[in-house]
Design a protein around this motif. Structure first.
Motif, PDB file in Angstrom:
ATOM      1  N   VAL A 171      48.702  46.234  38.646  1.00 46.95           N
ATOM      2  CA  VAL A 171      48.433  47.527  38.006  1.00 46.95           C
ATOM      3  C   VAL A 171      48.135  47.327  36.518  1.00 46.95           C
ATOM      4  CG1 VAL A 171      49.475  49.738  37.347  1.00 46.95           C
ATOM      5  CG2 VAL A 171      49.742  48.875  39.676  1.00 46.95           C
ATOM      6  N   LYS A 172      48.900  46.452  35.870  1.00 42.40           N
ATOM      7  CA  LYS A 172      48.689  46.191  34.444  1.00 42.40           C
ATOM      8  C   LYS A 172      47.306  45.597  34.196  1.00 42.40           C
ATOM      9  CE  LYS A 172      52.057  44.241  32.115  1.00 42.40           C
ATOM     10  NZ  LYS A 172      52.946  43.202  31.534  1.00 42.40           N
ATOM     11  N   GLU A 173      46.927  44.609  34.996  1.00 44.50           N
ATOM     12  CA  GLU A 173      45.610  43.984  34.825  1.00 44.50           C
ATOM     13  C   GLU A 173      44.485  44.948  35.173  1.00 44.50           C
ATOM     14  OE1 GLU A 173      44.793  41.218  33.342  1.00 44.50           O
ATOM     15  OE2 GLU A 173      46.874  40.654  33.037  1.00 44.50           O
ATOM     16  N   SER A 174      44.707  45.803  36.175  1.00 43.21           N
ATOM     17  CA  SER A 174      43.694  46.804  36.531  1.00 43.21           C
ATOM     18  C   SER A 174      43.502  47.796  35.397  1.00 43.21           C
ATOM     19  CB  SER A 174      44.101  47.539  37.804  1.00 43.21           C
ATOM     20  OG  SER A 174      44.133  46.651  38.894  1.00 43.21           O
ATOM     21  N   GLY A 175      44.592  48.207  34.771  1.00 45.22           N
ATOM     22  CA  GLY A 175      44.505  49.109  33.626  1.00 45.22           C
ATOM     23  C   GLY A 175      43.781  48.467  32.461  1.00 45.22           C
ATOM     24  N   ARG A 176      44.078  47.182  32.238  1.00 44.68           N
ATOM     25  CA  ARG A 176      43.398  46.454  31.165  1.00 44.68           C
ATOM     26  C   ARG A 176      41.899  46.369  31.453  1.00 44.68           C
ATOM     27  NH1 ARG A 176      46.417  41.393  30.278  1.00 44.68           N
ATOM     28  NH2 ARG A 176      47.739  42.746  29.040  1.00 44.68           N
ATOM     29  N   THR A 177      41.549  46.134  32.716  1.00 43.69           N
ATOM     30  CA  THR A 177      40.147  46.066  33.120  1.00 43.69           C
ATOM     31  C   THR A 177      39.447  47.397  32.858  1.00 43.69           C
ATOM     32  OG1 THR A 177      40.608  44.398  34.787  1.00 43.69           O
ATOM     33  CG2 THR A 177      38.591  45.674  35.073  1.00 43.69           C
ATOM     34  N   ALA A 178      40.097  48.488  33.229  1.00 47.24           N
ATOM     35  CA  ALA A 178      39.511  49.812  32.997  1.00 47.24           C
ATOM     36  C   ALA A 178      39.339  50.077  31.503  1.00 47.24           C
ATOM     37  CB  ALA A 178      40.388  50.888  33.627  1.00 47.24           C
ATOM     38  N   GLY A 179      40.333  49.710  30.730  1.00 44.42           N
ATOM     39  CA  GLY A 179      40.255  49.902  29.284  1.00 44.42           C
ATOM     40  C   GLY A 179      39.113  49.110  28.664  1.00 44.42           C
ATOM     41  N   HIS A 180      38.951  47.869  29.113  1.00 45.40           N
ATOM     42  CA  HIS A 180      37.861  47.039  28.602  1.00 45.40           C
ATOM     43  C   HIS A 180      36.503  47.639  28.963  1.00 45.40           C
ATOM     44  CE1 HIS A 180      40.499  43.165  28.374  1.00 45.40           C
ATOM     45  NE2 HIS A 180      40.753  44.014  27.408  1.00 45.40           N
ATOM     46  N   SER A 181      36.409  48.176  30.169  1.00 51.06           N
ATOM     47  CA  SER A 181      35.141  48.779  30.598  1.00 51.06           C
ATOM     48  C   SER A 181      34.776  49.982  29.736  1.00 51.06           C
ATOM     49  CB  SER A 181      35.226  49.208  32.060  1.00 51.06           C
ATOM     50  OG  SER A 181      35.406  48.084  32.883  1.00 51.06           O
ATOM     51  N   VAL A 182      35.756  50.824  29.472  1.00 50.81           N
ATOM     52  CA  VAL A 182      35.508  52.010  28.640  1.00 50.81           C
ATOM     53  C   VAL A 182      35.140  51.587  27.223  1.00 50.81           C
ATOM     54  CG1 VAL A 182      36.605  54.031  27.582  1.00 50.81           C
ATOM     55  CG2 VAL A 182      36.959  53.543  30.007  1.00 50.81           C
ATOM     56  N   ARG A 183      35.911  50.651  26.664  1.00 50.38           N
ATOM     57  CA  ARG A 183      35.644  50.179  25.301  1.00 50.38           C
ATOM     58  C   ARG A 183      34.246  49.562  25.193  1.00 50.38           C
ATOM     59  NH1 ARG A 183      38.526  44.926  24.113  1.00 50.38           N
ATOM     60  NH2 ARG A 183      36.761  44.261  25.361  1.00 50.38           N
ATOM     61  N   ASP A 184      33.941  48.646  26.103  1.00 52.14           N
ATOM     62  CA  ASP A 184      32.653  47.956  26.031  1.00 52.14           C
ATOM     63  C   ASP A 184      31.487  48.899  26.291  1.00 52.14           C
ATOM     64  OD1 ASP A 184      33.993  45.632  25.437  1.00 52.14           O
ATOM     65  OD2 ASP A 184      33.863  44.818  27.466  1.00 52.14           O
ATOM     66  N   GLY A 185      31.664  49.837  27.210  1.00 51.47           N
ATOM     67  CA  GLY A 185      30.603  50.802  27.489  1.00 51.47           C
ATOM     68  C   GLY A 185      30.314  51.695  26.301  1.00 51.47           C
ATOM     69  N   SER A 186      31.367  52.154  25.643  1.00 55.13           N
ATOM     70  CA  SER A 186      31.144  53.034  24.489  1.00 55.13           C
ATOM     71  C   SER A 186      30.528  52.257  23.327  1.00 55.13           C
ATOM     72  CB  SER A 186      32.443  53.712  24.064  1.00 55.13           C
ATOM     73  OG  SER A 186      33.398  52.758  23.668  1.00 55.13           O
ATOM     74  N   LYS A 187      30.936  51.002  23.138  1.00 55.96           N
ATOM     75  CA  LYS A 187      30.323  50.187  22.089  1.00 55.96           C
ATOM     76  C   LYS A 187      28.844  49.942  22.386  1.00 55.96           C
ATOM     77  CE  LYS A 187      34.236  47.606  20.256  1.00 55.96           C
ATOM     78  NZ  LYS A 187      34.785  46.250  20.052  1.00 55.96           N
ATOM     79  N   THR A 188      28.524  49.709  23.649  1.00 57.95           N
ATOM     80  CA  THR A 188      27.134  49.480  24.035  1.00 57.95           C
ATOM     81  C   THR A 188      26.277  50.698  23.705  1.00 57.95           C
ATOM     82  OG1 THR A 188      27.718  47.916  25.767  1.00 57.95           O
ATOM     83  CG2 THR A 188      25.586  48.994  25.980  1.00 57.95           C
ATOM     84  N   VAL A 189      26.759  51.871  24.077  1.00 61.38           N
ATOM     85  CA  VAL A 189      26.002  53.097  23.810  1.00 61.38           C
ATOM     86  C   VAL A 189      25.864  53.315  22.309  1.00 61.38           C
ATOM     87  CG1 VAL A 189      26.037  55.614  24.027  1.00 61.38           C
ATOM     88  CG2 VAL A 189      26.577  54.192  25.998  1.00 61.38           C
ATOM     89  N   GLY A 190      26.953  53.172  21.578  1.00 60.47           N
ATOM     90  CA  GLY A 190      26.912  53.394  20.138  1.00 60.47           C
ATOM     91  C   GLY A 190      25.965  52.442  19.419  1.00 60.47           C
ATOM     92  N   ARG A 191      26.052  51.181  19.759  1.00 55.77           N
ATOM     93  CA  ARG A 191      25.181  50.194  19.112  1.00 55.77           C
ATOM     94  C   ARG A 191      23.716  50.415  19.468  1.00 55.77           C
ATOM     95  NH1 ARG A 191      29.252  45.252  20.560  1.00 55.77           N
ATOM     96  NH2 ARG A 191      30.672  45.572  18.805  1.00 55.77           N
TER      97      ARG A 191
END
Length: 77
Positions: A16-36
């Motif tokens: 569960v912890k690693e899955s949450g980390r994976t989801a967090g990374h996806s949201v972070r990286d996706g928003s950075k991609t759009v912003g950049r």
């Protein structure tokens, strides 16, 4: 056909912890991609934005694959 049952020693909390980390990374990286990409579109035009999008998407894919490996490792330990 012979089926052999092996004891599974998965760590549910770790999964569960690693899955949450994976989801967090996806949201972070996706928003950075759009912003950049939006930034580069306005600063350098559509070609620069496309290059930025592709570079960031490749990075996001690499991070997602590494996260997938960590989740899988937690599930099979």
């Amino acid at each position: 056909m012979v089926l052999v049952a092996a004891p599974v020693r998965a760590d549910p909390v770790g999964v569960v912890k690693e899955s949450g980390r994976t989801a967090g990374h996806s949201v972070r990286d996706g928003s950075k991609t759009v912003g950049r990409t939006v930034r580069d579109f306005f600063k350098g035009g559509p070609r620069k934005a496309k290059r930025t999008w592709k570079a960031n998407a490749a990075h996001t894919r690499a991070v997602a694959r590494a996260d997938k490996a960590r989740v899988k490792s937690e599930a099979h330990e």
